[in-house]
Enzyme design. Structure first.
Site, PDB file in Angstrom:
ATOM      1  N   HIS A  68     -50.563  -4.407  11.209  1.00 31.50           N
ATOM      2  CA  HIS A  68     -49.947  -3.353  10.533  1.00 31.50           C
ATOM      3  C   HIS A  68     -47.835  -3.929  10.484  1.00 31.50           C
ATOM      4  O   HIS A  68     -46.930  -3.832   9.969  1.00 31.50           O
ATOM      5  CB  HIS A  68     -49.640  -2.451  11.454  1.00 31.50           C
ATOM      6  CG  HIS A  68     -48.680  -1.194  11.391  1.00 31.50           C
ATOM      7  ND1 HIS A  68     -48.250  -0.642  10.292  1.00 31.50           N
ATOM      8  CD2 HIS A  68     -47.740  -1.066  12.180  1.00 31.50           C
ATOM      9  CE1 HIS A  68     -47.048   0.155  10.982  1.00 31.50           C
ATOM     10  NE2 HIS A  68     -46.916  -0.093  11.907  1.00 31.50           N
ATOM     11  N   HIS A 122     -42.134  -4.797  17.153  1.00 35.37           N
ATOM     12  CA  HIS A 122     -41.748  -3.449  17.157  1.00 35.37           C
ATOM     13  C   HIS A 122     -42.577  -2.734  17.858  1.00 35.37           C
ATOM     14  O   HIS A 122     -42.204  -1.334  18.778  1.00 35.37           O
ATOM     15  CB  HIS A 122     -41.906  -2.668  15.949  1.00 35.37           C
ATOM     16  CG  HIS A 122     -42.287  -2.546  14.958  1.00 35.37           C
ATOM     17  ND1 HIS A 122     -43.371  -2.994  13.761  1.00 35.37           N
ATOM     18  CD2 HIS A 122     -43.217  -1.084  15.135  1.00 35.37           C
ATOM     19  CE1 HIS A 122     -44.202  -2.080  12.942  1.00 35.37           C
ATOM     20  NE2 HIS A 122     -44.456  -1.182  14.028  1.00 35.37           N
ATOM     21  N   GLU A 149     -43.372  -0.452  23.559  1.00 34.60           N
ATOM     22  CA  GLU A 149     -44.933   1.120  23.246  1.00 34.60           C
ATOM     23  C   GLU A 149     -46.045   0.598  23.479  1.00 34.60           C
ATOM     24  O   GLU A 149     -46.952   1.464  24.245  1.00 34.60           O
ATOM     25  CB  GLU A 149     -44.289   1.727  21.756  1.00 34.60           C
ATOM     26  CG  GLU A 149     -45.720   3.097  21.993  1.00 34.60           C
ATOM     27  CD  GLU A 149     -45.152   3.514  20.399  1.00 34.60           C
ATOM     28  OE1 GLU A 149     -45.031   5.343  20.033  1.00 34.60           O
ATOM     29  OE2 GLU A 149     -44.526   3.134  19.591  1.00 34.60           O
ATOM     30  N   ASP A 150     -46.935   0.061  22.800  1.00 34.99           N
ATOM     31  CA  ASP A 150     -48.256  -0.440  22.874  1.00 34.99           C
ATOM     32  C   ASP A 150     -48.823  -1.057  23.792  1.00 34.99           C
ATOM     33  O   ASP A 150     -50.320  -1.260  23.630  1.00 34.99           O
ATOM     34  CB  ASP A 150     -48.794  -0.347  21.483  1.00 34.99           C
ATOM     35  CG  ASP A 150     -48.546   0.442  20.532  1.00 34.99           C
ATOM     36  OD1 ASP A 150     -48.333   1.796  21.200  1.00 34.99           O
ATOM     37  OD2 ASP A 150     -48.142   1.467  19.300  1.00 34.99           O
ATOM     38  N   ASP A 173     -41.607   0.516   8.571  1.00 38.06           N
ATOM     39  CA  ASP A 173     -42.493   1.107   9.777  1.00 38.06           C
ATOM     40  C   ASP A 173     -44.038   2.382   9.131  1.00 38.06           C
ATOM     41  O   ASP A 173     -44.586   2.343   8.699  1.00 38.06           O
ATOM     42  CB  ASP A 173     -42.203   1.301  11.079  1.00 38.06           C
ATOM     43  CG  ASP A 173     -43.657   2.056  11.418  1.00 38.06           C
ATOM     44  OD1 ASP A 173     -44.815   0.970  12.821  1.00 38.06           O
ATOM     45  OD2 ASP A 173     -42.791   2.884  12.152  1.00 38.06           O
ATOM     46  N   ASP A 212     -38.037  13.265 -20.917  1.00 36.73           N
ATOM     47  CA  ASP A 212     -37.900  11.390 -20.283  1.00 36.73           C
ATOM     48  C   ASP A 212     -38.993  10.541 -18.966  1.00 36.73           C
ATOM     49  O   ASP A 212     -38.224  10.857 -18.040  1.00 36.73           O
ATOM     50  CB  ASP A 212     -36.518  12.044 -19.944  1.00 36.73           C
ATOM     51  CG  ASP A 212     -35.886  13.242 -18.703  1.00 36.73           C
ATOM     52  OD1 ASP A 212     -36.534  13.964 -18.441  1.00 36.73           O
ATOM     53  OD2 ASP A 212     -35.170  12.982 -18.032  1.00 36.73           O
TER      54      ASP A 212
END
Length: 730
Positions: free
Chosen positions: A48, A72, A76-77, A139, A259
């Protein structure tokens, strides 16, 4: 999984001076940090952040942004910390990674009030370094590309959030390709049947007419070669969501849309853009009203291009966009062009706008806005709108959202001009203030020294700046009346608990509740922004339940039928007053509550063997005050609320509290709690107020009725399935 060498090679194509060592270290750090983690789809998690980095590489962004993409999700993870990222990659990268982490934790799809506050935090993060949002957009784009791995409800939540926030943000920042893909991916989740229907129509159209895109491409190239213009030509079918939006706007079926094909001509010079336009119009007939020159009048996000629609091969209408390669770079990547590289150097695109100008403007408007929810609604609206370009009498250009009115125009120039706007001339002719402005019009605002903004203006404008200024002015105009009304409400509230509403008491309450002065808190009480109950409890916390304190037995009349030695209190749901037929209900542990015989709460006890007591009011003149609440719908006009209050006072009653249920430009809907002596007194007050021509409707307010559908049955006095009563069996 893409190897680090492949990533570096793709960066070197536009930035040969890439810091290979630092890029390799970031790749390996992210790979180690996410080792053993897997996405919902089952693939290794590091795929990812690597995909996010590749998306930003396509935008030709700088090393810091690419490295941030690789890292990134580490804070957090994983077990990584801000301090560790700073030590390994420097302060700038650590701040960017931390900024992306904070944006991820905002949960923008939460309830509206929280959403507005989180949007403010998003603005603050962007104002520090806009690259934080660039990484977040990439992201979100990859998450939307892989959204099918999530359960259905999460797909819908993410898609709505993307459609409401991220797609319009990308569009407002000029990143059109990302905006279109985000919209189309969200559309596939939110309305899959509609998207599949459009795709089937496309397939049928190709089968019927063949793929005409290459044919029209060659037709355009032939015309350009004929006039000596060197250019690149490309064409495509428009995205399904774009087609769907046109169908919705025009209320037409797919077969009526013309169009649905778009072609792009990328020239070397600006002069060649106009030469190419001439060649296209010479070969094919232009469709009236479908020409826009964003080169001479660029959009606020820096977008420049010529748009025209012509009847092409086989009378098929096609849209043609003409711009230079530098304009195209801004059109595709928007503010990201500020950090794009070319031949190893940070390329200064002459058409790229200041990426922080819009952010600063939004941040300023947010600070000036009194209601964050209204601000967020207006921002969403403005991000979705196309622009119109109008001129001042001196020739200055004013850019506004499509659908804007002369009042929006006036406030866009200056707040004082908007406040004093009394009329408008459009192209030299007087027009109503609600007129929708069109491109190229010359606007002259007529001002008057005594003019004040009207409440009805709020429905005429669409820009957040105008709405905020109008609301602020209306509030200031009403301030003196609100202070007078608030002072009377405060006086009565203090008297109910045996206190006096002194200036010192009001100043103390103002200080504790965060108001600047006693007048500020009185104005808020008068405007029903805070209740008299909140005012009292700010100074006397022991009276926090004063509004619900039952009358003492000494104050109660001797109800006929009441058992000897027992007291009773009025039920707050129906607020019975003398003259009404009443009944007593014995609630175990609480006493006897008196209800009007037609009180809806009594229905909750139908299945219980309740000890009912047949009661009646004592005869004679009862000199007590009883609370009763009125529901009033009134015209939003000067002095109407004041007349109601005066009428109540003239009838010998006191206003205890007031609450605004709805505030609209043309009417207000309010609850007014008053003290009356009996049912006749109450009905006389209702009749006298109802006679006012500015009162649309007035009725007695009672809980558990259709007038208050938001309240649940069990929250009034007791819960239907969880209460104890005294029964005849006990």
């Amino acid at each position: 999984m893409i190897r680090v060498t492949e990533l570096i090679e793709s960066i070197k194509e536009y930035n040969p001076r890439v810091d290979i060592d630092r890029m390799r270290r970031a790749y390996e750090y992210g790979l180690r940090a996410h080792k053993g983690q897997y996405r919902t789809s089952g693939e290794e998690y590091f795929n990812h952040p690597l995909a996010v980095a590749c998306i930003l590489t396509e935008l030709r962004l700088d090393d810091a942004t690419i490295i941030t993409a690789l890292l990134h999700d580490t804070i957090e993870d994983t077990k990584s910390s801000y301090k560790e990222i700073r030590t390994q990659f420097g302060e700038q990268i650590a701040k960017l990674v931390d900024g992306v982490t904070k944006l991820t934790n905002l949960e923008l799809s939460s309830v509206e009030t929280k959403q507005a506050e989180n949007f403010r935090k998003l603005l603050m993060a962007m104002s520090k370094d806009l690259r934080v949002l660039l990484v977040k957009l990439a992201d979100r784009l990859h998450n939307m590309r892989t959204i099918k791995a999530l359960v259905n409800q999460k797909q819908v939540t993410k898609a709505k959030e993307t459609m409401d926030i991220y797609a319009p943000l990308a569009g407002r920042m000029g990143m059109q390709s990302i905006r279109e893909e985000l919209e189309d991916l969200s559309f596939g989740v939110l309305n899959p049947d509609a998207r599949n229907s459009i795709m089937r129509r496309f397939i049928k159209l190709r089968n019927d007419t063949g793929n005409i895109v290459p044919q029209i491409n060659e037709d355009i190239m032939t015309e350009l070669r004929g006039v000596g213009v060197v250019a690149q030509v490309s064409g495509r079918e428009k995205r399904p969501y774009s087609i769907w939006r046109k169908m919705e706007q025009k209320q037409e079926g797919f077969h009526r849309l013309s169009d649905i094909y778009g072609f792009r001509i990328i020239t070397e010079t600006e002069l060649d853009c106009y030469r190419a336009l001439g060649a296209v119009h010479q070969r094919w007939r232009a469709v009236p009203g479908r020409f826009k020159d964003y080169i001479s009048q660029p959009k606020s996000n820096g977008y420049r291009s010529i748009h025209t629609t012509v009847s092409g091969r086989n009378s098929k209408r096609v849209e043609v966009q003409i711009r230079t390669s530098e304009m195209h770079e801004v059109a595709e990547s928007g503010v990201a062009a500020q950090w794009s590289y070319r031949d190893g150097e940070l390329f200064e695109n002459p058409f790229a706008v200041d990426p922080f100008k819009w952010i600063r403007g939004l941040a300023r408007d947010f600070e000036e806005s009194e209601n964050p929810d209204d601000f967020l609604e207006n921002v969403k609206l403005e991000m979705f709108q196309d622009k119109v370009f109008c001129f001042t009498p001196k020739g200055a250009v004013v850019k506004l959202p499509r659908g804007a009115t002369p009042i929006d125009f006036a406030y866009a120039i200056h707040t004082r001009i908007g406040d004093s706007c009394a009329g408008v001339k459009i192209d030299g002719q007087r027009k109503p203030l609600w007129t929708k402005l069109r491109n190229g019009q010359s606007i002259s605002i007529i001002r008057a020294s005594g003019q004040k903004p009207q409440a009805s203006w709020e429905e005429m404008v669409i820009t957040g700046r105008a709405k905020t200024a109008i609301r602020r002015s209306i509030k200031e105009q009403s301030r003196s009346g609100y202070i007078k009304l608030g002072r009377e409400i405060a006086r009565v509230a203090f008297e109910r608990i045996g206190k006096k509403s002194t200036d010192r008491a009001l100043q103390t309450a103002a200080r504790k509740m965060g108001f600047g002065s006693a007048e500020d808190i009185l104005a808020s009480v008068g405007a029903a922004e805070i209740t008299s109950h909140e005012l009292i409890t700010a100074i006397y916390p022991n009276f926090s339940n004063s509004s619900n304190i039952p009358m003492s037995t000494e104050e109660n009349p001797d109800f006929v039928g009441l058992p000897k030695g027992r007291s009773a209190v009025s039920a707050p749901c129906c607020q019975p007053v003398p003259g009404e037929r009443i009944v007593g209900v014995v609630i175990k542990g609480k006493g006897i509550y008196i209800h009007a015989i037609n009180c809806d709460s009594l229905e909750l006890l139908d299945e219980k063997h309740v000890n009912w007591i047949d009661l009646s009011w004592p005869s004679g003149n009862i000199k007590l005050a009883y609370p009763s609440t009125l529901l009033v719908t009134m015209v939003n006009g000067a002095g109407v609320l004041g007349r109601i209050c005066t009428q109540v006072g003239d009838m010998g009653a006191n206003i205890i509290d007031m609450e605004f249920l709805e505030r609209k430009p043309d009417f207000y809907r309010i609850k007014i709690e008053i003290h009356v002596s009996n049912i006749k007194h109450l009905l006389d007050i209702i009749t006298s107020i109802e006679a006012d021509t500015d009162i649309a409707e007035i009725s007695r307010y009672r809980k558990l009725t259709s007038e208050d559908s938001n309240r649940k049955e069990g929250n009034i006095l007791f819960e239907k399935d969880n209460f104890a009563v005294e029964t005849n069996d006990q």
